[in-house]
Design a protein around this motif. Sequence first.
Motif, PDB file in Angstrom:
ATOM      1  N   LYS A  96      56.848  55.423  11.680  1.00 23.91           N
ATOM      2  CA  LYS A  96      56.578  55.683  13.090  1.00 23.91           C
ATOM      3  C   LYS A  96      55.322  56.529  13.303  1.00 23.91           C
ATOM      4  O   LYS A  96      54.958  57.351  12.467  1.00 23.91           O
ATOM      5  N   ASN A  97      54.677  56.312  14.446  1.00 27.05           N
ATOM      6  CA  ASN A  97      53.616  57.214  14.887  1.00 27.05           C
ATOM      7  C   ASN A  97      54.236  58.555  15.245  1.00 27.05           C
ATOM      8  O   ASN A  97      55.353  58.629  15.763  1.00 27.05           O
ATOM      9  N   HIS A  98      53.493  59.645  14.992  1.00 27.55           N
ATOM     10  CA  HIS A  98      53.972  60.971  15.366  1.00 27.55           C
ATOM     11  C   HIS A  98      52.770  61.871  15.658  1.00 27.55           C
ATOM     12  O   HIS A  98      51.617  61.406  15.649  1.00 27.55           O
ATOM     13  N   TYR A  99      53.026  63.137  15.927  1.00 29.46           N
ATOM     14  CA  TYR A  99      51.971  64.040  16.398  1.00 29.46           C
ATOM     15  C   TYR A  99      50.813  64.190  15.416  1.00 29.46           C
ATOM     16  O   TYR A  99      49.689  64.500  15.807  1.00 29.46           O
ATOM     17  N   ALA A 100      51.080  63.954  14.109  1.00 27.88           N
ATOM     18  CA  ALA A 100      50.033  64.133  13.101  1.00 27.88           C
ATOM     19  C   ALA A 100      49.421  62.808  12.640  1.00 27.88           C
ATOM     20  O   ALA A 100      48.650  62.785  11.683  1.00 27.88           O
ATOM     21  N   THR A 101      49.745  61.720  13.326  1.00 27.78           N
ATOM     22  CA  THR A 101      49.175  60.422  12.951  1.00 27.78           C
ATOM     23  C   THR A 101      47.697  60.364  13.323  1.00 27.78           C
ATOM     24  O   THR A 101      47.297  60.747  14.424  1.00 27.78           O
ATOM     25  N   ARG A 102      46.893  59.878  12.388  1.00 32.15           N
ATOM     26  CA  ARG A 102      45.464  59.678  12.643  1.00 32.15           C
ATOM     27  C   ARG A 102      45.258  58.279  13.247  1.00 32.15           C
ATOM     28  O   ARG A 102      45.810  57.298  12.752  1.00 32.15           O
ATOM     29  N   PHE A 103      44.423  58.208  14.278  1.00 29.83           N
ATOM     30  CA  PHE A 103      44.118  56.949  14.930  1.00 29.83           C
ATOM     31  C   PHE A 103      42.608  56.716  14.958  1.00 29.83           C
ATOM     32  O   PHE A 103      41.836  57.659  15.181  1.00 29.83           O
ATOM     33  N   GLY A 104      42.192  55.481  14.762  1.00 31.42           N
ATOM     34  CA  GLY A 104      40.803  55.134  15.010  1.00 31.42           C
ATOM     35  C   GLY A 104      40.534  55.225  16.500  1.00 31.42           C
ATOM     36  O   GLY A 104      41.398  54.880  17.311  1.00 31.42           O
ATOM     37  N   ILE A 105      39.345  55.691  16.886  1.00 30.60           N
ATOM     38  CA  ILE A 105      39.046  55.842  18.316  1.00 30.60           C
ATOM     39  C   ILE A 105      37.804  55.057  18.738  1.00 30.60           C
ATOM     40  O   ILE A 105      37.305  55.236  19.854  1.00 30.60           O
TER      41      ILE A 105
END
Length: 345
Positions: free
Chosen positions: A46-55
């Motif tokens: 799952k995605n969570h507060y510390a997940t890195r995302f491409g922007i």
Amino acid sequence: MQTRLLEKIKNVQNENEFSGSVLVANEMEQIIELSFGYANRSEQLKNHYATRFGIASGCKIFTAVGICQLVEKGKLSFSTRLDECLDVNFPHFDQRITIHHLLTHTAGIPDYFDEEEMEDFEELWIENPMYKIRSLRDFLPLFQNKPMKLKVGERFHYNNAGYILLGLIIEQISGQTFSDYIQTNIFSQVEMMESGYFEFDALPYNTSFGYIDFPDGTWKTNIYSLPAKGGSDGGAYVTVNDMGKFWHALVNGHIIRKEMLEQMLTPHAQVDEEEEDHYGYGVWVEKKGKEVHKYHVMGYDPGVSFHSAFYPRDGTTVVVCSNKSEGAYGVMKGIEQIISEEWNK
């Protein structure tokens, strides 16, 4: 406000199956932090507060800050010409192009991905294998020998190639790779400890995969849809909390001085005569009348959608990161509706 935001975000998420993370904060005081969907669908992580995302293009603001830092140090000025600060030959480029033109998308140069002419970013990699694009100079053959698209300063024309050139200028002046410069002079300074420019085949832990969904319910990751390593026009990964730290540091003069910040946030180029959107240096400036409503950045790539804004009226920061091609805009719009209603009470 918190309860209304929670309800609104969850309603929007239910409507479009939003996948990603959301942060709403005020002066570093967290109001809302929510995550939905999977960072890795195959493994059900799952995605969570510390997940890195491409922007995607959302990171043009980092490139602009890097240039502003070099201007503060006297290494160049906004009126410095391209041919004075970058040792690369562009046989058809107008010699009057300046740093200011590149920052404001008014240089008139050709783009390697022209959003006025192309719809599918993936088309680029049919003849130019994406796995070979790992440094800023790898982008040059895609636009270096093309003719000018417009006259210098003629009008705003959103341009990714211009920000590749700005990254190359940072490399030449600083003696560091672009990603190392940003890591040292922005991310580390702001304690954005989870953010960086990563290669697709060497992603660190807690990094989301980008997903492209099809109408029949099938999907694929975006690993063959983007450069192996993104550049100064769009290649960073952040967490929502790191992006919140960035806005706080930027508007409070912690990474560039207040005088330089004013220059960066000035609405230098009007995007559309009928719209209220303008462009500063690496940042969109939306005005309502004579007042600035928000400073914002956004990014879209296959498998990536991102919106983030700072609202000067009350110091609110919003960050919406998604690892799907669509979704961030709807969440952002819903949050802004609640914020606006609160202001009008």
